[in-house]
Enzyme design. Structure first.
Site, PDB file in Angstrom:
ATOM      1  N   HIS A  33       6.604  37.577  12.259  1.00 43.18           N
ATOM      2  CA  HIS A  33       5.696  37.621  13.408  1.00 43.18           C
ATOM      3  C   HIS A  33       5.609  36.251  14.078  1.00 43.18           C
ATOM      4  CE1 HIS A  33       3.056  36.399  10.121  1.00 43.18           C
ATOM      5  NE2 HIS A  33       2.068  36.125  10.953  1.00 43.18           N
TER       6      HIS A  33
ATOM      7  N   ASP B  33       3.119  29.306  11.903  1.00 42.28           N
ATOM      8  CA  ASP B  33       3.501  28.977  10.523  1.00 42.28           C
ATOM      9  C   ASP B  33       4.609  29.875   9.996  1.00 42.28           C
ATOM     10  OD1 ASP B  33       1.481  30.955  10.677  1.00 42.28           O
ATOM     11  OD2 ASP B  33       0.963  30.687   8.576  1.00 42.28           O
TER      12      ASP B  33
ATOM     13  N   HIS C 114       2.495  34.286   2.306  1.00 40.32           N
ATOM     14  CA  HIS C 114       1.598  33.223   1.830  1.00 40.32           C
ATOM     15  C   HIS C 114       1.316  33.348   0.342  1.00 40.32           C
ATOM     16  CE1 HIS C 114       0.144  31.587   5.747  1.00 40.32           C
ATOM     17  NE2 HIS C 114       0.426  32.804   6.182  1.00 40.32           N
TER      18      HIS C 114
HETATM   19 ZN   LIG Z   1       0.027  35.384  10.568  1.00 42.89          ZN
END
Ligand SMILES: [Zn+2]
Length: 282
Positions: free
Chosen positions: A54, A58, A173
């Protein structure tokens, strides 16, 4: 097929999917491009493509620099806001890189153009892999920034949940401990949550990643995949699975309220912040 897990930034992961015979590699969310290229060079690999889950900085911020450094590189993604996008993909589209196959899975909700990537190798007995970006985390799911509970329900149950159970889950993450603390609050009696949390803490002590898990494991401790379980329904006070998910996500948002996302230059000046203060996606 080999997957190299690379920890970057505060708590992000970028990945290299490597075809061992040809030494061709595909990068997933390579947000620190020069670090990636160092590894590509050191391991004698040829980088052929980038898969972007996306447009958030980051995940996508490295694409333009990589395009400059690697002539002919293709950058795939499902959202026009992705920097350096060369090839826009759609749901169920399949890509082939030598013996590595990629199926693009459209999973809008965290962002309206979010894609997950299901990857497997021809004539190989290794389990397949899915790169879930900020849609499915180990023990949790991403925030509904540009979508609805209905969409996330579809993503988790129909799109990701229906993949082979041995599929390895590589997420965007390292949020595992915080997610499992929330899972403990939701299902205090769930032994699998307890086991997984103590395992994740031990990994953290050794500074090792908790990725990958498998889909089968996620169904055992991830409350966002356990919407029909009595304990999860009781916690939310709902029985309709979409309502259960909606309440669950709202409670998770409150669990430790993330601060507003700060642009990168501000983050840079605020290195004194705690990790929690910088967390915004989970
Ligand atoms: Zn995100």
């Amino acid at each position: 097929m080999k997957v190299k897990v690379i920890s970057i930034l505060e708590d992000n992961y970028m990945y290299l999917v490597i075809e061992e015979q040809s030494k061709q590699a595909i990068a997933v969310d390579p947000a620190v491009p020069h670090r990636l290229l160092e590894i590509v060079k050191r391991e004698g690999l040829t980088l052929t493509a980038v898969l972007t889950t996306h447009h958030h900085w980051d995940h996508a911020r490295g694409n333009e620099a990589l395009l400059k450094e690697v002539p002919g590189l293709k950058v795939f993604g499902g959202d026009d806001r992705i920097g350096g996008l060369t090839d826009k993909v759609t749901n169920s589209q399949e890509l082939k890189f030598s013996s590595i196959n990629v199926r693009c899975l459209f999973t809008p909700c965290h962002t309206s153009g979010h894609m997950c990537y299901f990857v497997w190798e021809d004539e190989c007995t290794d389990a397949p892999a899915v790169f879930t970006g900020d849609t499915l985390f180990i023990g949790g799911c991403g925030r509904f920034l540009e979508g609805t509970a209905e969409q996330m329900y579809h993503n988790l149950t129909q799109v990701l949940g229906s993949l082979p159970q041995d599929t390895k889950v590589f997420c965007g993450h390292e949020y595992t401990i915080k997610n499992l603390k929330f899972a403990m609050l939701v299902e205090p009696e769930n032994e699998k949550v307890k086991e997984m949390l103590s395992w994740a803490r031990a990994r953290d002590d050794d500074d090792k990643p908790t990725v990958p898990s498998t889909l089968m494991e996620e169904f055992e401790y991830n409350p966002f995949l356990r919407l029909s379980e009595e304990g999860v329904q009781k916690f939310t006070g709902k029985t309709d699975p979409i309502e259960v998910l909606r309440v669950l996500r709202k409670e998770k948002d409150k669990f430790k309220k993330p601060k507003e996302r700060l642009p990168p230059h501000v983050l840079f000046l605020k290195l004194g912040q705690t990790k929690e203060e910088q967390e915004v996606n989970n």
